[in-house]
Design a protein around this motif. Structure first.
Motif, PDB file in Angstrom:
ATOM      1  N   GLY A 284       0.649  -1.368   0.048  1.00 51.96           N
ATOM      2  CA  GLY A 284      -0.035  -0.114   0.113  1.00 51.96           C
ATOM      3  C   GLY A 284       1.020   1.379  -0.089  1.00 51.96           C
ATOM      4  O   GLY A 284       1.893   1.144   0.722  1.00 51.96           O
ATOM      5  N   ARG A 404      -4.006   2.933   0.907  1.00 46.32           N
ATOM      6  CA  ARG A 404      -3.402   1.636   0.357  1.00 46.32           C
ATOM      7  C   ARG A 404      -3.509   2.026  -1.208  1.00 46.32           C
ATOM      8  O   ARG A 404      -2.304   1.536  -2.009  1.00 46.32           O
ATOM      9  N   GLU A 405      -4.060   2.839  -1.985  1.00 43.52           N
ATOM     10  CA  GLU A 405      -4.217   3.251  -3.141  1.00 43.52           C
ATOM     11  C   GLU A 405      -4.277   4.649  -3.630  1.00 43.52           C
ATOM     12  O   GLU A 405      -4.452   5.600  -2.485  1.00 43.52           O
TER      13      GLU A 405
END
Length: 414
Positions: A284, A404-405
């Motif tokens: 992440g 995470r993204e």
């Protein structure tokens, strides 16, 4: 080649190769300018600190309005003009040296004005990048650019050290001027950059600057990224400013070895940039930034142990690990902030970050010169290493650590 690969975009390839030349010149000059001050002009630690501070103080003086100005201009023209100015300024140094007219005053003026041109080049290149490659190609494009900067640190600083050792610092600086000129010529091949907004749609400069500041400091993630990067720059600049004095004057080591030390840091930066995407895909984005700081930031405390013999290797290993973390931070942090910013605010967001980050370089150089004059070079190195070690905390204690993204959509509308 991936569907959204930036390498499919001809203009990105032009920008990348021009940046390669520009980075080569920048890194040769990074080594040659302080060395000519120390070896040819007998500069003191305070004067070396002043020289380093003046090279970046332009970001404090014009960094914020420059973002609004760049948003009003065609970035291609901005980049070419900045390179031509830098080439002319650096060319004046070997000319003055050959006529026995070179002074510290001229060096101060050259680095100050070169820094002003660099303000526009850096903001312009970071602002045009998302518009050339699209949002989906940003991470790969940023990884390529950060890797390039790191490779420039290896090749340019290594070459700069040996050029100074073999041909003298003024001749090395002539190479910097040639590299900037070649970059400007290459940039003429860019075929398209977005047109600036029509005059009737422009708002007051102060209001534009304020919008950029609110965007960065009003977002807790952008604010944390800015503070961590600024503290990292502050600490690394304190260390870097004193390294020429330590290597050349106190330890009596050759200029080529200083170039190799800086090049080793560049290798760490390059490796961190190349590892950023695969590590972030597994752990992440935010967790990678947090864990890298927690595990790698303390390695900076090895750098003040630098001495002849095995301690040179110990300090070098610490420097490589610290710069590996910086490489990770640069790719992931820049990608995050670009994805969090709409096109209309890119110039001002980048200007705000550059104001803080490069302003921290100016402050770090001034602090290094002051502490070096009042105490010692060793004490100055410990101060810089301590700042580098704690710089990760704003990101570690912020919402960035849980991301995470990359953002799927812009968080702010222009």
């Amino acid at each position: 080649m991936q569907p959204h690969s930036p390498w499919r975009v001809p203009d990105f390839r032009v920008l990348f190769t021009a940046t390669t030349l520009s980075q080569l010149g920048t890194n040769i000059g990074y080594v040659a300018v302080p060395l000519i001050a120390v070896t040819a002009l007998d500069a003191s630690p305070g004067q070396v600190g002043a020289l380093a501070a003046l090279s970046t103080v332009a970001f404090l003086l014009i960094g914020l309005p420059a973002g609004a100005w760049v948003d009003r201009m065609r970035q291609r023209r901005v980049l070419i003009t900045a390179d031509l100015i830098r080439a002319a300024l650096y060319a004046s140094v070997p000319v003055a040296w050959s006529l026995d007219l070179l002074t510290l005053g001229q060096l101060y003026l050259v680095v100050l004005l070169t820094g002003a041109a660099t303000v526009f080049f850096d903001i312009g290149s970071q602002s045009v990048l998302p518009q050339l490659v699209g949002r989906d190609g940003l991470v790969q494009a940023n990884a390529a650019v950060v890797s390039l900067i790191a490779a420039g640190n290896v090749a340019g600083r290594g070459a700069g050290g040996f050029l100074v050792q073999l041909l003298t610092a003024p001749v090395a600086i002539a190479g910097t001027a040639v590299a900037y000129l070649a970059s400007a010529l290459r940039l003429t091949a860019i075929r398209r950059t977005p047109a600036p907004p029509p005059p009737e749609r422009r708002i007051r400069l102060g209001a534009q600057i304020g919008a950029g500041l609110r965007h960065v400091f009003g977002n807790p993630e952008l604010r944390a990224l800015a503070l961590t990067a600024a503290l990292g720059n502050l600490g690394s600049q304190i260390v870097n400013t004193m390294l020429p004095v330590l290597f050349i004057r106190e330890l009596g080591l050759p200029a080529g070895l200083l170039g190799l030390f800086w090049a080793a840091g560049g290798a760490g930066l390059l490796l961190g940039a190349r590892c950023a995407r695969p590590i972030a895909a597994r752990l992440g984005y935010g967790r990678t930034l947090g864990l890298a700081g927690l595990c790698l930031a303390p390695s900076a405390l090895l750098v003040p142990l630098l001495d002849r013999g095995p301690w040179l290797w110990v300090a070098g290993a610490g420097w490589v690990l610290a710069l590996f973390k910086t490489g990770l931070d640069n790719v992931l942090g820049v990608s995050l902030r670009q994805r969090m910013t709409p096109d209309v605010l890119l110039g001002r967001m980048n200007a705000t970050f550059r104001f803080l980050l490069t302003g921290a370089l100016a402050l770090g150089a001034a602090v290094a010169g002051l502490v070096g004059e009042l105490t010692s070079v060793d004490t100055t190195l410990w101060v810089g290493a301590a700042v580098m070690t704690t710089a990760f905390l704003p990101v570690f204690l912020s919402p960035v650590r849980t991301r995470r993204e990359l953002p799927a959509a812009l968080l702010v509308r222009g």
